[in-house]
Write a protein that holds these residues in place. Structure first.
Motif, short mmCIF file in Angstrom:
data_model
loop_
_atom_site.label_atom_id
_atom_site.label_comp_id
_atom_site.label_asym_id
_atom_site.label_seq_id
_atom_site.Cartn_x
_atom_site.Cartn_y
_atom_site.Cartn_z
N ASN A 1 -3.17 9.73 2.74
CA ASN A 1 -4.58 9.90 3.07
C ASN A 1 -5.38 10.17 1.79
O ASN A 1 -5.34 11.26 1.27
N GLN B 1 3.86 9.70 -6.26
CA GLN B 1 2.63 9.74 -5.49
C GLN B 1 1.71 10.90 -5.89
O GLN B 1 0.49 10.72 -6.02
N VAL C 1 0.86 -1.19 0.00
CA VAL C 1 0.00 0.00 0.00
C VAL C 1 0.89 1.24 0.00
O VAL C 1 1.89 1.30 0.73
N PRO D 1 1.44 4.67 1.36
CA PRO D 1 0.88 5.37 2.52
C PRO D 1 0.41 6.77 2.16
O PRO D 1 0.84 7.37 1.18
N PRO E 1 -4.71 5.81 1.96
CA PRO E 1 -3.68 4.90 1.44
C PRO E 1 -4.13 4.32 0.09
O PRO E 1 -5.33 4.14 -0.14
#
Length: 228
Positions: A9, A57, A5, A7, A11
């Motif tokens: 907010n 990300q 996963v 990490p 995930p």
């Protein structure tokens, strides 16, 4: 072993796939279900792939946000039809009724999604058959058959024996987009390639295709968010 996963907010689950053909790490986000897949060379340490995902990300979260959440087609949901957003509502009677603002679907609430999908397939078939008949006449070549599927990777295709296949979800697009895809596949009856000659045929039978082609690139994937 559970998938890793990313990490944050919220995930983000990652799917790791090793490939003997891969020479580097690649990242893909499915427009169908929002799945984030990392494909990597067979012998590459998993940690390197996860580190790569972390560097991407912001890009991942941006694309997931643009995709939006899945929409379960049920009373109260909204979905596009002919490029307009319409609200699904339960109703009485035997047939589906499409209005200016609502789609009225009779039957039990749990069956509304499947019943609406079946109806939209028929509407799509009528629209695509009419468009293909028109463009085939302009091209001067007939097609042999027309089939509809819920395809994941392409909006249409043309076989060497003149068979045309389309995604029924094209009925959810603006009319000019459906027409462009119909013209695109019909043009393959003359040119089974994407050469300059092929695009010249598309232009001849359809016209300027730049805007609907771009619409599909920008918004087409989002049509798979609607779960019937």
């Amino acid at each position: 072993m559970k998938d890793p996963v990313l990490p944050g907010n919220p995930p983000i689950p990652l799917t790791l796939r090793r490939s003997a053909r891969a020479r580097r790490i690649s990242l893909r986000i499915s427009q169908l279900d929002g799945r984030v897949t990392l494909t990597m060379p067979k012998r590459l340490p998993e940690r390197e792939a996860l580190d790569f995902a972390e560097t991407k990300q912001d890009w991942i979260r941006k694309h997931l946000a643009e995709r939006g959440e899945d929409v379960i087609v049920a009373p109260g949901a909204e979905l596009p039809l002919g490029g307009k957003m319409l609200r699904v509502a339960a109703g009485q009677g035997r047939g589906v009724r499409i209005g200016d603002q609502d789609i009225i679907v009779p039957g039990a609430p749990e069956s509304i999604g499947k019943r609406l999908a079946a109806h939209l397939r028929e509407v799509a078939r009528d629209r695509l058959a009419g468009a293909c008949d028109d463009y085939a006449a302009r091209l001067g070549r007939p097609y042999s058959r027309l089939t509809l599927r819920d395809t994941r990777s392409r909006w249409g295709s043309c076989t060497s024996d003149g068979g045309l296949m389309f995604s029924w979800r094209l009925i959810m697009t603006p009319p000019e987009v459906l027409d462009y895809v119909a013209a695109h596949e019909v043009a393959h009856l003359a040119q089974m390639n994407h050469s300059p000659a092929f695009w010249a045929e598309v232009t001849r039978i359809y016209g300027d295709y730049a805007a609907p082609r771009q619409w599909l690139r920008d918004h087409g994937g989002g049509l798979h968010r609607y779960k019937f």
